[in-house]
Every structure is written in structure tokens, then in C-alpha cells.
Design an enzyme around this catalytic site. Structure first.
Site, short mmCIF file in Angstrom:
data_model
loop_
_atom_site.label_atom_id
_atom_site.label_comp_id
_atom_site.label_asym_id
_atom_site.label_seq_id
_atom_site.Cartn_x
_atom_site.Cartn_y
_atom_site.Cartn_z
N ALA A 1 5.58 4.29 2.32
CA ALA A 1 6.22 5.50 2.86
C ALA A 1 6.63 5.34 4.31
CB ALA A 1 5.29 6.70 2.71
N GLY B 1 0.82 -1.20 0.00
CA GLY B 1 0.00 0.00 0.00
C GLY B 1 0.86 1.25 0.00
N CYS B 2 0.24 2.37 -0.33
CA CYS B 2 1.00 3.62 -0.42
C CYS B 2 1.49 4.07 0.95
CB CYS B 2 0.17 4.71 -1.10
SG CYS B 2 -1.49 4.94 -0.43
N TYR B 3 0.62 4.01 1.95
CA TYR B 3 1.06 4.41 3.28
C TYR B 3 2.14 3.45 3.81
CZ TYR B 3 -2.97 7.64 3.60
OH TYR B 3 -3.88 8.65 3.41
#
Lengths: 348, 348, 348, 348
Positions: free
Chosen positions: B156, B151-153
Site C-alpha cells: 500500500a 507485505g501488506c503495508y
């Protein structure tokens, strides 16, 4: 055997068009950036000014007079208008130059003086400069030493209008250009009107009936129509970074209709890699060209009898500035015109 | 001799991650898109759904069951979570798959069921899937048939946190992740909360203490810390299209300070093409990675004694989704990891 | 009989907080603007600087030294910090003043000097000034001649934190404030970083662990906790004009949980017209307070044991600046506190 | 003695125009909201649908058929077009109605059927309805039982054009309207094209030569010119929540110039509280009317001989919808026209 690369300099690399040139040229297989100038930032690396350009193995920023021009093939000049004339006049004779300012776009010294309020400082170069609207002026660009890269509004306006005027498909005395641009068209200079809070969540017209891109547009349209053309031109500032949409209202010549206009344009731009004439009914959006060198053109019949509506969408920093400059470089040096310019638009 | 190209399919090509894969893969010298599926749009060309992808010589959209899988090397699966499990279970055995949904990211069936409210429908594949955080799991990805793209979160968050936990440089029981994301993280599904007027000119937190990316982050951090880790994770929706910034508050282990943390990360990511640890004092911005596969990481000493602040910026559609998927493809097929991923960020 | 109106002056009326004061005061039934100063614009009408304020029957802009102070009841001072100290020291003794700059917010001369790099120029006034966080300091404000209007971040942070610290419901040594603000918090000064193109479509942190609002927050929290408090405070710049959201991570004291914290706040703010403690599960958004003097507060249990998350949303130009200033004026002059401040939020 | 208040209902209160009516009416000293309907949300409080309207002491949302109409003086109808005809036909005979949909704006049944594709379902009411462009139709509005509140584009277009046509100052057969609107003009309905990611950072035209506001504009202009008028009308969607700018290109009649046009408009709107004709050279911006019921109009000479450019800026949700509806209510009930409408624009 190594492929020879063009050795290019960017004069005035601390503005948005300079940064965009760097983005495009680092993806160009036949160009190498050998000098970057920015007088106020001399001694700094480029990523001190543009962090998004870190990690690219670029020369540092230097003052203009610190550039060694030997072996440089081409200079892109990204300085503010006014300052540019003297700078370019002072560059080595053999150096090819693509100027992104407005200084060499108007070929008539009187027109220049009327709109800019002072005589041109390099009238010889002004006469010599080729106008860099690539699709419409390739032969002259290919032979030029100095190319005046067009303004963002004139690019979006002339691409649909010039072929129609040359063809006689529209009337020359009733052209109304309502244009909408993102903020980067105004550059990076400090200006209260360009603060986020002065632009966000709103729209307004500016330079109504007085914008300096009007004579540039008229110069091209007059040549196309083979008679003096005056246009109505109203730019609007949009709350967005990039993108330019021109909505153009024209009177159709006898014997033509919207479909006819579309055919003229489709024929003219058939095979062009960067200009697309959309099918009837399709509407261009600036977000569909973002980051690319594309210009999308559409033609609609107007409800007013005898009139048509042209829509033209570009990214003002690419086809409207740095992308077209690279395209012109490719033409000037006999390279494939799409080199370095195959970016697919970035959406959303 | 022609270079062999990977033949790839994109399943679920009508969403933003599908479109972004097309943008990236068309610039990839060793990949060719041979199938695009979108059940609701079967029979249409892709540019009917995404006009910015016109002119690219792509196959038309077809229903999933109309794809002939012979000769296809890899499928990117861009379907909504939940639906994906059965779809992938039904694909040919030998086909490699990179799944961009959440369906195979959690390896523990119980955790999956707790957060998604039903048992996993393909538990065998769930066990088999490699977690596709490229920099942290290359060997497993290289050997995998099915890669669960993060996932994007979690991307990061884990890029800065995992090396620090592995090193023991931060405490595992006091990690607070405050994340800010552009709207494309939510996909293209119709949802009142994603209308322009509901997002523009405002910010809000959502899924507070209940977002499904929390267990995904915890899974990776627990492995790194070699003990169960729970995190505080609060995502916020930003009025922007792309970009993700994670601001992470950590307690530093004895013997470390912010400089020490930065050294651990700089050492770990030395030579990595897509992860950059910024110099002390520099602050990452999402606009400086827009359109690129980069992750920028910074470390600051906090004013609270014994604490540090980590900042991590990505483009949620690139390193946070489709770019990392292409990076994983490169790893799975032994290609240079940066192929197709050398886009310079687009700013402004 | 005519109702007596307060006669107020706005010193520094060409910035955003000055303009917002005009917007609010023209709707105030008991206040009349009798002087507007802006040295650089002296001689111009206000609508030359702020066209949205045309048609309001206001005095013209004058230089500060052209104001006749006789009969003026109150001056709002909207000058940049630093310049303000001398200006206020030079105003007539009997004049009441509400200062919107940072100059009088810190009561400790040493703290001021450490953060601002020079000794305070009006230490007597510094000692005298009342801190204008209305809900938390009414009695002192009511009696004050000089009120230091709080910063936007300190307002959003202290409203939830002070009652919890006073109650002992949270630990004082583990407070982390992650704040997100629209651009108007930075004022109207020319600054490259505030150009539209530098803010749009992106987010970044700034002043990490070094922002001057940190000591202001700590001053208030230390008083509430009755011991020195240091906070972690990280502001972020958002691509929006107005709005401020503080996401605050706290450790809950023994015997409390999120519901307990919410009860403390609900009790403390019961009957307050401008502070609303949301029901469990509701999430505040800045767009839901836009243009109003409201502060919305929510409390969530964190997944990390023993921790909670506080959310606090305001309009940085209203409750975070000019609205609270008007609220303080009402308190100082014994008026109903909501006079002039009953704007319903403007959404979308 | 208590002042009698109008008792008003809002039918269809879950959309943006309904919410804006609530915002404006709660500030109206002579109106009281006694019923709010939203069939899908019946049983919920309004702030479940619009959190920014919490705390206002409003009735809960009910289904339309649950409203007791006894004692209700006026219904604002905010339903989608099409559905509205039958609803209004079913309301009590004596109830006054202001309809914000398009259903009663076109008085000619044939024109209605041509543009909406079906016969009108309440032709008697269609004939009876007064067109609610307040400044231009006060007498009829004052006497009406049913007022058709104008569309946002027709309001911004007709306010400058009608007086000029009535005066004979411009030609009726050469009117080109290029309009730019924020997203709230499209309402709150789910529509892929209105997702944030489909609107942000871009601009496009829509409904080119086919938008349903064209016949509404033409109806008004035809009456003003006393002959059939066809217009060129092209709306554009802007990345902003609120605001509408119409840039209108006209041919000036013999004996007139831009100054003459401006005089005609200034004379016509002299004393009007909500329409302001700007001085020569001033340019209206939508951000300068945000949240207010104002319409700013400017006139510029065009560079094309014999032509002029009109600019007209409004907030599409206020003067373009709910604000004008309140203004009409004031006229229908003999109240001061500015009651509830004295909001100063909110900028930035």
C-alpha cells in the site's frame, strides 16, 4: 460465434440489493446489464452512489421512465415495498420481472391487506406471480413472467422447514423461529435505528410477534403442511453487515428423531448446488457463507424430549436477496442454475 | 482440447493467506490446486480447518514432506517468517515458488539480520529472489524462480510512493506513513492481543518506529530515489477483519503540486487493471476494495505549504497478500494478469 | 444541612453529547439536572429517546422556550453548530453557559466566517467566550460566563502539542495530525454515511485538508507558539462507537529528543487527574480510556532523524465532549475538578 | 470517624471478571481491595495486564500463596472452573468467598460429575455453597460463607423464568431459551475461535443442546417448579464485547396471557433496583444496560396461541458476573445492595 447474453435492467439500483445484483451479474457469463435506474440519482454514474462498483463499464443511472424497454429481457425490481406494485404494473407486458420487494410475495389479497394496511394495487399480478424460493418452486419459476423473490428470513426459514413439513417429519403447530440478521436486511434508507452507534456493540429483538415476514413464512409452511400453519417468529438485529442465522425449534413427529430429520433434508437437497445439509455435530456460521449463494443447514437433537433444533445460515444479500434473484433468472431463462453464482465465501 | 492448467501447491494452507489463495485459485481458469500442506492438520480435509471452503473438490491436508513434487509447477509458501527459509531451500530446484512470508523480501543480508536478529539461513536464495510488487517489478518477476511477495503495508505504501520518487516529484527525506490495518494482517496465530475483546471497539498504534515492514518499504523507496531513504512508519490495528489504508504525508518537490503528483501516478498506472488513481476530491475507503485485488490511490493538497497527502486503500489479504501472489503467478507463467482476479468488491 | 447543588439545564438533550452529560451528571454529587430540552421531543420523557437513561428521576423533555430559567445556575448547550449562536444570545444574561457546539470556539470573526460561510450572529459573545480546554485555560474558564467546549479532535491534539510549543521543544511549522475517531463524533443526525453498513468493516479519511477542526487546533497552537501555525490534519472514521486516537508527527527542536519531549509533558501534566503521560515504550489505546475523562499521551522517537511521534487517546464523548464540559463546570463553580468524573474506564 | 471498609481480595485478577471487579470495587464506598492474585503475573502491577486500570492505587499482583489472609474479609475467586475447588478448599475457614467460576453452582454431585466428567473435589463445600442469584436467594446469600455466583446465561434466564414458574403462570415442560452473548463471556483464555477474525462480522450457535449452563438453569427452574425441569438452551456468539440477550419461548398456563405474565414479574420485582420489567411493547437491548448491573425484562404475546416470548437483557460482565458478585458481597455484609453499583449504562 458470440454467445447471446440476456439483457437485463435493474430498477432501483441505488440500494444494497441493487448493488449486489451488479456485483453478481458482472460475473455472469450470460447476462449484460443494459439499464440501471435510480430516480433520485438520474444522470449520475453508478459509482457516484457505490464507489466499489467503479470501473465496470456499466450504463449510467437514469429515471425509470427514461428506460427504453425494447430488447430488454428481464427487469430486476429493487424498489421499496408499496411503491413497487404500480411500477411493475406499468412495465411492458412481455418483460419478465423478478421483484425483490415484498409486494408480490403474499398471494392472498386479504393477508396482504391485513399486514400492509391497504388493498393491493395490482391484484392480477399478485395472483400471477410465482414465489421465487428456487429449490422449492422451480417449475413454477421457470414458467413465470413475474417472480416474487422471497424475503431473507423466509428463505432461511423455509429451506429447512418445508421439506420436513411435506414429509410429515415435524409437527406443524409448534414451530419457533429465532432469527438473527445483519443490518443490510433493512436496506439503505435513512433510519435512526440503523446508525452505526445505534447498532454497534449490542443486540436486540425487533418486530416481536409482528414482523411482516411471518405471514410469508406461514404461507409457504401452510402449503407444505397442507393446513394453516402459524409460527412464532422473532428477528434480532446483529452488529454486522451481512449474514442471517435462523435457529428453529421444532417438535419431531412420532417415528422421527434428529437423525431422521437430517436424512429427510439431505435427501431433499441431494445434488442441490446451494443448499448443504451439514453432518451431525457441525454448526453453521454466517461467516462461512459470506458473499456466496449458499444456505447451510444443521439438525440437532434437543435436550427437551421430542424436540429438535434446526440451524440455517445464509448471506442475507445473496441467497436472501440478490443471489437468489440471479438463480431465479437462470431458471426462468433455462440457464445453468449456478451461472454467476460460484463465488467462494469470503472469510474472514 | 483441454486447456492445460498450472498445477500448484499451497504450503501452509491453514492460515488466512492460504485460505484466501484457495478462494482465488478455485476461480482461476488456468490453475489447479494439487497439494495443500498443514503439518498440524495432516490427514484432515481443508474444510475441517476452514468450513467456508467446503464443497470445492480439493486435495486433503498433508504434511509438507508427504508432497510429491513431480508435476507441480508452483508452490505458494504461506508459512510464518523464520521457518520459511529452510523449507524453501529444501524444495526441488526446478520448482517455482511464491513466498508470502517476510523471509525473502529484504535483499540485504545485513538489514535482514538487524531486523530479524539472526543471519539468513538461505542467503543464496535471498539474493536470487525477485520482489513481487507486480506493477513495479514485472520483468524481474516474469523471469524469477522465487518471488518474495510483498507485505501488506509495503504494498500500500510503495504503489503511490515509488512512481513519485522515481519521477522526483516528492522529497525523499520527509515521508511519513500512517497506516491502518484490519486484524487478518496478523494471521491466525494465537495471541492475546488478537482476541475479539482486545480489538473490538478500539484502536491503537503498535510497533511504533520499530515495525519490520519499515525496512521493506525503505528498500523499495531507496531504489526508486536512487539514494538511501528512511521513512516514518506507524501501523495501527483496526476493529475490522480486512482492509488497509495508508495515509502518507509527503513534501512536494519544486515545480509540483497535488495535481502534478496525481498526473504522475495516473500516467504511471494508466491501463493497470488493479491500481486506480482517483479523481481530485475522491477519497478511497477500504470497504470499496474488500475482497478484490484493487489498490485505490488519491492525492490531496495539504494545508501545510509544499506538502501533499496520499491515500492508498487495499484489501490486506488480496492485493496485500494472496491476490498479489496470484497476480505474480500469472506474470511468472505468461498468463493474462487478471486471470482469477476479477472479483468485484463486496460491499457492504 | 443539605449540600447545595448546582441546578443545571441541558439544552438539546436528544443527542449523544446530551445523553452523556446526563450519564455523568447523575453521578455528580453537587449537580442536579433541572431542565432538559429537545424541541422535536417536547412532552416525552428522556427515556423515550434514550432508553438507557430510564429510572433516573429526571425532568421530562420540554421545548427550549418552556424552560423557566429562574434558579438555573448553568446551561449546557448541545445543539448543532450554526443554530447555537442565536439560542445562547437569547438566554438570560446572568446564566452561565457551556456550549458544546463549534459556534464559540473560534475567537476571530474572520476565521469563523471563512470556515462556516457566514458572519457570526453573536460576535459580542464570540469575543467573550473562554475556550474550555481545561488543563490549558483554567483561569479564564473559572472567570467566564460562557465557555466554548473544545472539539474532540482539538482536545486530543492540543493537549500534547500546546505544552511542547510553549516550551519550544518542537518546530511549529511541521506538525502533522493523523486522527482516528469513533462514529459518535458525528452526532446522532441522520446521514447515509453514518449507517452501520457504511461504516462497519472499513476505514476511510474524510474532510482531508478541509475539516473545520483544523482552524480550532491552529488557533490554540498559534497562541502557544506565539506566531501563526498551520497544521496538516486528517481525520479518519473508525468502525467503533467511541474513542479518538491522534497520531501526531512533529519535528523536534534542537537540543530535544523524544525523552525530552516526554519530560516537558510529564512536568506540565504532573498532578493533573485526567492527563497521563505514559512511560517510554507504552502505547495508548482508545479502549483503555473508554467511558472515562482520561487523555493518555505517549512520545516515541521517530526513525526519521529529528522527528518524534506523539500519541493521544481519549473517549471522544467524555474528554472530547461531555466529560470536559463537566470538568469545566467544576472549574467555573469552584468545585473539585474531578467531581462526577471518577469513572474507571470500561474495558472490554 | 473513618468508615470501616471491607477488605477484599481478588483471586485470579488477570481475567475479564477480575478486571471488572476492580472497576466496580474502586467505586464502592465501603470496600477496599487489599490483595490481587495472578500466578503467571506475580510481581507485576495490575496495569501491566490491564492498562485501563492504571492510576488506581491498587496492590500489585502476587501469587495466591503469597497472600496474607489475616484481616481479609472476603475473597472473590475468578479462576477457571475445575481449578477452583481445590483453591477454595485451601482458603482459611473463616474467610467469606464469592466464587465466580462454575465449580459450586451445581449442588448435586451426580449432576456435576455428569457435566464436568469428574467427581467434585470439595463436596462438602459444594453442599454448603449458596447460589448467588441475588434477587431470588437473598436470605441464603446473607447467611452464607461461600456464594456460588451464577453464570451469565443462567442469570438472564432465571430472572424472568423463576417467578413465573413459582407462580404457575407458565408450563414447566416447554421452555426454550435462545441466548446471544458477547465474547467476554468466554473469558480471556487463548482460543482460536475467539480471535477477532473468527468472530467479527458473523454469528453462530455453539454448544447446541450441550452447554454446561443448561443444568445450572434447570436446577433453578426445577426448584421453582417443584418438579424436574428440562430446558432447550442454545447459546450464540455475537460480534460484540459485552451484552447478553435471552429470548425465551414459553407456553402460558391456563388463565394467563402475556399481560398476566408481565404483572407477575412486575409484582415480583417491584422495588428491585436492578431488575426492570418493561412496559408492554418496549423491547430491551443489550446496549441499554452496558456497564450497569441492570437486567431488563419484557413480555410479548406470541402469535402462536397459548405462547409468550420473554426477553431478558444484561451486561454479561456485570449482572452476569462481577456486578452480581458485588451485589452479593453487599448482601453478605449487610450493606445497601446498590453500593458500588449505581453506574448509569454507557451508550453508545
Amino acid at each position: 460465434m458470440a454467445i447471446d447474453k440476456l439483457r437485463v435492467a435493474i430498477v432501483g439500483a441505488s440500494g444494497y440489493t441493487g448493488a449486489e445484483l451488479v456485483r453478481l451479474l458482472t460475473a455472469h457469463p450470460r447476462a449484460e446489464i443494459v439499464a440501471l435506474t435510480a430516480d433520485r440519482h438520474a444522470g449520475e454514474p453508478l459509482d457516484a452512489v457505490f464507489p466499489h462498483l467503479a470501473g465496470l463499464d456499466l450504463p449510467g443511472l437514469v429515471a425509470l421512465d427514461a428506460v427504453g424497454w425494447d430488447g430488454v429481457d428481464l427487469a430486476f425490481c429493487c424498489l421499496p415495498h408499496g411503491a413497487t406494485q404500480e411500477v411493475i404494473a406499468g412495465l411492458p407486458d412481455g418483460l419478465k420481472v423478478i421483484d425483490l420487494s415484498a409486494d408480490f410475495r403474499l398471494s392472498d389479497p386479504e393477508v396482504y391487506e391485513r399486514w400492509y394496511g391497504r388493498p393491493h394495487q395490482a391484484p392480477g399480478l399478485q395472483r400471477e406471480a410465482a414465489y421465487g424460493l428456487t429449490e422449492l418452486n422451480r417449475a413454477e419459476i421457470a414458467a413465470a413472467r413475474l417472480v416474487a423473490n422471497p424475503g431473507c428470513y423466509p428463505t432461511a426459514a423455509q429451506l429447512p422447514l418445508v421439506p420436513l413439513l411435506e414429509d410429515g417429519a415435524i409437527e406443524a403447530d409448534d414451530i419457533i423461529i429465532d432469527a438473527k440478521s445483519g443490518v443490510t436486511g433493512a436496506g439503505r434508507a435513512l433510519n435512526e435505528g440503523m446508525l452505526y452507534a445505534e447498532v454497534g456493540e449490542g443486540v436486540h429483538a425487533y418486530g416481536v410477534a409482528a414482523h411482516r415476514h411471518a405471514p410469508e413464512i406461514e404461507q409457504g409452511l401452510s402449503a407444505a403442511a397442507n393446513k394453516p400453519v402459524v409460527v412464532s417468529f422473532t428477528p434480532h438485529l446483529m452488529p454486522m453487515n451481512r449474514g442471517l442465522l435462523a435457529t428453529i425449534y421444532v417438535r419431531v413427529s412420532a417415528g422421527y428423531d434428529a437423525d431422521g430429520l437430517r436424512r429427510v433434508l439431505a435427501t431433499r437437497y441431494d445434488g442441490e448446488p446451494f443448499v448443504r445439509v451439514l453432518a451431525a455435530g457441525a454448526t453453521p456460521a454466517t461467516r462461512h457463507v459470506r458473499g456466496s449463494n449458499l444456505c447451510l443447514i444443521a439438525v440437532f437433537a434437543d435436550r427437551l424430549p421430542g424436540r429438535a433444533i434446526l440451524l440455517s445460515a445464509t448471506d442475507n444479500l445473496v441467497k436472501g436477496a440478490s443471489g437468489q434473484a440471479v438463480q431465479n433468472m437462470n431458471v426462468m431463462f433455462g440457464l445453468a442454475e449456478t451461472l454467476g453464482l460460484d463465488q467462494v465465501p469470503t472469510f474472514p
